[in-house]
Motif scaffolding. Structure first.
Motif, short mmCIF file in Angstrom:
data_model
loop_
_atom_site.label_atom_id
_atom_site.label_comp_id
_atom_site.label_asym_id
_atom_site.label_seq_id
_atom_site.Cartn_x
_atom_site.Cartn_y
_atom_site.Cartn_z
N GLY A 19 0.82 -1.22 0.00
CA GLY A 19 0.00 0.00 0.00
C GLY A 19 0.85 1.26 0.00
O GLY A 19 0.56 2.22 -0.71
N CYS A 22 2.43 1.67 -3.44
CA CYS A 22 1.45 2.17 -4.43
C CYS A 22 1.19 3.66 -4.24
O CYS A 22 1.05 4.39 -5.22
CB CYS A 22 0.14 1.39 -4.31
N HIS A 23 1.15 4.11 -2.99
CA HIS A 23 0.84 5.53 -2.79
C HIS A 23 2.00 6.42 -3.21
O HIS A 23 1.77 7.51 -3.75
CB HIS A 23 0.42 5.82 -1.36
N ALA A 69 -2.33 -6.70 -4.09
CA ALA A 69 -2.70 -5.32 -3.72
C ALA A 69 -3.36 -4.60 -4.90
O ALA A 69 -4.38 -3.93 -4.74
CB ALA A 69 -1.46 -4.56 -3.26
N SER A 75 -9.05 0.15 -4.88
CA SER A 75 -7.69 0.05 -5.38
C SER A 75 -6.74 0.95 -4.60
O SER A 75 -7.10 2.07 -4.22
CB SER A 75 -7.64 0.44 -6.85
N PRO A 76 -5.50 0.48 -4.36
CA PRO A 76 -4.53 1.33 -3.67
C PRO A 76 -3.86 2.34 -4.59
O PRO A 76 -3.07 3.16 -4.14
CB PRO A 76 -3.50 0.32 -3.17
N ASN A 163 -3.81 2.02 7.35
CA ASN A 163 -4.30 1.18 6.27
C ASN A 163 -5.81 1.36 6.07
O ASN A 163 -6.54 1.33 7.06
CB ASN A 163 -3.98 -0.29 6.60
N PRO A 164 -6.29 1.53 4.81
CA PRO A 164 -5.56 1.55 3.55
C PRO A 164 -4.83 2.88 3.32
O PRO A 164 -5.41 3.94 3.55
CB PRO A 164 -6.64 1.30 2.50
N ARG A 166 -3.82 4.65 0.80
CA ARG A 166 -4.32 5.68 -0.12
C ARG A 166 -5.45 6.49 0.50
O ARG A 166 -5.54 7.71 0.28
CB ARG A 166 -4.82 5.01 -1.42
#
Length: 796
Positions: A19, A22-23, A69, A75-76, A163-164, A166
């Protein structure tokens, strides 16, 4: 030193590690994501003849975790193509690559010995000055860097994402014993400006700020529910949206997060805060122990406090520990708040309730108020950081001290005493010093009570924000029941909607026109933005439905024409109009954004033309605008029909972008004019900045378009053949086909014999005629009524 973050390494690719990776990819940073090498082959790998030395095997863990993920929902990542910014590897072969990164984030298992072993390996390759942080949620930071070099310790601290990653905004920064102040300052700013987070510097105390208060809140409710003999439905009813908390409230939230996760943190607190006055509340009640033994952990095990059986949702009876049918909860006290739109204004009513709900609120808020008062200065010196942490990490609309202010500080102390608890002495000192509240607003800025100086101090970092609530009483220029105009200063106005769900009806249309009138006469620019949960869910469906049912077609035609004219007024006004969309930006809200000079969109903008779902086509200029945007894409030798078809399908499938970046892919946002901001709190200030830039650069009123190339019968025929095939294949209903054919007629420009240049007004007239004709259809009225009553689309 001007520190730039071009590349980060994330060590550990589990849910949190992936996560975080991805961010960072979301904001354009290159990411190296590493995890351990598997120690044995899978059955599939053995069948393929692979060995433990093959790269695909050695990177299996990190690649599988990242793939999982990226498939998760929500979606992240803002846009799937952003995943290309992440490269993967393993900690055995690829750790030397960290010498090229600017920030190393460790996200391995929550064991101190493992973390320290990882740091020993990292230090072999890390270049001096590189940031090194841990995403631990509970291990004391001062233990982690023991034995490391001076440079390592100076650039090391905790950076706790929630978490999450994003979606939850809290970013706790926890300094170690030797962390340089400039490192903390950099991370605090980077979190706010680039990661779009609420950065909170916390002390190195157990569970830091967010989880210390959040877990207390949940655990206290676990004990209170038994004390008051309440059901889980009753508690979830009382601790959800009515008090500005997520719909999942308490028990559904635990199911989603996982009971084992909560228990892990609660047990850690029970062990590590022996002198906490609420220590015994962190001890697990019997029903929690029973659930843990039975592996009733929530969503991950298909049952927790709630359990889905076929289509039914069952609830856990905390007395019998058996599942039973869901019981609807209702309370007279909640009925008294139904007319109170602002959540903050409900708390006084709730704590004065005469029923079980009132008693529940008095007990739960008394406990919360006492607890947070006693955590200052233990976990933070500044009370506003507790509120920031709870809002950003747990989705509360208001933090504990804000709620206490709403109830009244003295009333809160009274509740605490009635509950047999003690308030921290500094609260009494605050009242004695003449400060009657924890917060005040002066000249558009928020101030908080500072214990050390015994005075109100300005919360730092506000200069980058414009908070509409802070200027509501001093900068209002005009308003009606659905909209308000504020003077943002420097010649820029802001129009805020506050109709239900910010839907666009007569009051909002009037507000837009009034705003443009005033801006053209006395100002230099206009921002259309608000700070509610959503920008706008679109046109006022209830109004459209009533006119259509009553067959008031002349009035409906006038209303739609007024909507279209207002959108065109936005496009062709004499001043720059900047839209600031965020959250749900649907239907008419999307049309408004498309007609503005520029959108300053929050990254979390869910935008699209969704009219098909209620049986009509976009009627406020959206169908016209998508036709125009397709035509603007036509190049010499292009197959123009293919380009137009993409835009046709975007409208015809009611496609909604799940981020502003997907809005670019869908054509409802344009990279040539629109921009994205990651931190929604900065959005209004950023929009104002762009309005000023456009005005000062010499804004010129645009000329109305008469050069839109439509394809006529060539496109219309192709679209009609397509809808015939879709109907024959049972992919769409007959009514879907009728709506699609109406849209096809508009976007083809009618049945013109050859491609022709037409004006925007020509397309608007076609659009309005199609919209009105669909409003005469029974199946369209059924769809609108279903949406109004059920809140979801009907397929008929």
């Amino acid at each position: 030193m001007n520190r730039l973050i071009k590349k980060v390494a994330v060590i550990g690719s589990g849910i949190m590690g992936s996560g975080i990776a991805c961010h960072f990819a979301n904001i354009g940073v290159q990411v190296l994501l590493l995890d351990i090498v598997p120690n044995q082959l899978t059955e599939a790998e053995e069948k393929k003849g692979l060995t433990l030395n093959d790269k695909v095997v050695r990177n299996r863990m990190v690649n599988d975790n990242l793939a999982t993920a990226l498939k998760s929902n929500p979606s992240p990542i803002y846009d799937k193509k952003f995943a290309d910014r992440i490269s993967t590897g393993n900690t055995t072969d690829d750790l030397p690559k960290i010498k090229d990164v600017d920030w190393i984030i460790e996200v391995v298992v929550e064991r101190l010995d493992i973390k320290k072993a990882v740091y020993e390996q990292i230090e072999k390759y890390r270049k001096p000055g590189t940031l090194i942080t841990s995403n631990t949620s509970g291990i004391p930071i001062h233990f982690m860097s023991e034995g490391r070099s001076e440079d390592f310790q100076e650039h090391f601290c905790g950076t706790h994402f929630f978490n999450p990653v994003r979606y939850l905004k809290l970013f706790e920064i926890i300094p170690g014993p030797k962390t340089k102040p400039e490192v903390l300052s950099f991370l605090n700013n980077y979190g706010e400006k680039f990661l779009g987070k609420t950065s909170v510097v916390a002390k190195d105390t157990p569970a830091f700020i967010g989880n210390r208060i959040g877990i207390y809140g949940i655990m206290s409710l676990f004990h209170l529910v038994k004390e008051m003999d309440m059901t889980i439905e009753e508690v979830d009813k009382l601790t959800g949206p009515v008090i500005g908390r997520p719909k999942s409230a308490t028990f559904r939230t635990v199911d989603v997060v996982g009971l084992d996760t909560l228990v892990h943190v609660a047990n850690g607190l029970y062990e590590n805060v022996p002198n906490d006055e609420a220590h015994e509340l962190f001890k697990l009640p019997n029903f929690i122990n029973h659930m843990m033994e039975n592996k009733w952990l929530g969503s991950k095990t298909k049952q927790g406090f709630y359990k889905k059986v076929d289509k039914d949702i069952l609830s856990l009876d905390l007395n019998t520990l058996e599942y039973r049918p869901n019981k609807k909860a209702s309370f007279q006290t909640l009925e008294l708040t139904k007319t109170i739109d602002n959540v903050i204004d409900r708390f006084k009513v709730l704590v004065n309730g005469k029923d079980k709900a009132g008693e529940f609120y008095r007990k739960s808020f008394a406990g919360l108020f006492a607890y947070v008062s006693n955590r200052v200065p233990e976990i933070t010196d500044d009370l506003y950081k507790i509120d920031d942490a709870m809002k950003a990490g747990f989705g509360w609309e208001h933090g504990p001290f804000q709620i206490w202010d709403a109830v009244g500080v003295e009333k809160g102390i009274e509740l605490i005493k009635q509950n047999g608890e003690n308030v921290a002495e500094w609260v009494n000192e605050m009242l004695a010093s003449g400060n009657k509240s924890f917060y005040t607003v002066k000249e558009g800025a928020t101030y908080y009570y500072d214990i050390d100086s015994k005075s109100q101090k300005k919360i730092p970092g506000q200069d980058a924000f414009i908070i509409l609530n802070n200027i509501r009483d001093t900068k209002k220029v005009w308003g009606n029941s659905d909209s308000t105009l504020f003077d943002l200063g420097d010649g820029i106005l802001n129009l805020e909607f506050h109709s239900k769900m910010n839907s666009i009806g007569g009051g909002v249309i009037s507000g837009i026109n009034k705003a443009i009138d005033l801006a053209e006469k006395e100002y230099i620019g206009l921002v259309i933005g608000n700070q509610a949960a959503n920008f706008s869910v679109g046109a006022n469906l209830g109004m459209i439905f009533m006119m259509a049912v009553e067959q008031e077609y002349d009035e409906l035609n006038f209303a739609i024409q007024s909507f279209q004219d207002t959108m065109m007024r936005i496009r062709y006004s004499g001043i720059p109009v900047i839209a600031a969309p965020h959250g749900m930006t649907l239907g008419g809200g999307c049309e408004l954004v498309m007609h503005s000079d520029k959108a300053v969109a929050a990254a979390e903008t869910y935008i699209g033309l969704v009219e098909f779902g209620v049986g009509v086509i976009p009627g406020g200029g959206g169908s016209k605008e998508m036709t125009l945007r397709a035509a603007d894409q036509f190049k010499k030798n292009d197959v123009k029909l293919n380009i137009l078809q993409e835009y046709f399908l975007t409208v015809g499938t009611a496609k909604v972008a799940t981020s502003a970046y997907e809005g670019f892919d869908n054509g409802v946002l344009l990279p040539t004019k629109d921009i994205v901001v990651v931190n929604k709190d900065r959005q209004i200030a950023e929009a104002k900045k762009h309005a000023l830039l456009m005005a000062e650069a010499g804004y010129t009123q645009p000329v109305k378009r008469k050069d839109i190339l439509v394809l006529g019968k060539q496109a219309l025929g192709a679209f009609l053949v397509g809808t015939d095939g879709m109907t024959a294949g049972n992919y769409i209903s007959d009514h879907d086909k009728k709506i699609a054919n109406k849209l096809a007629y508009v976007m083809a420009g009618g049945d013109l014999s050859e491609p022709t240049l037409v004006s925007e007004q020509y397309l608007l007239d076609l659009e309005r005629e199609a919209f009105l004709s669909l409003c005469t259809e029974r199946k369209t009225l059924e769809r609108i009524q279903f949406m109004l009553t059920k809140g979801k689309p009907l397929r008929n």
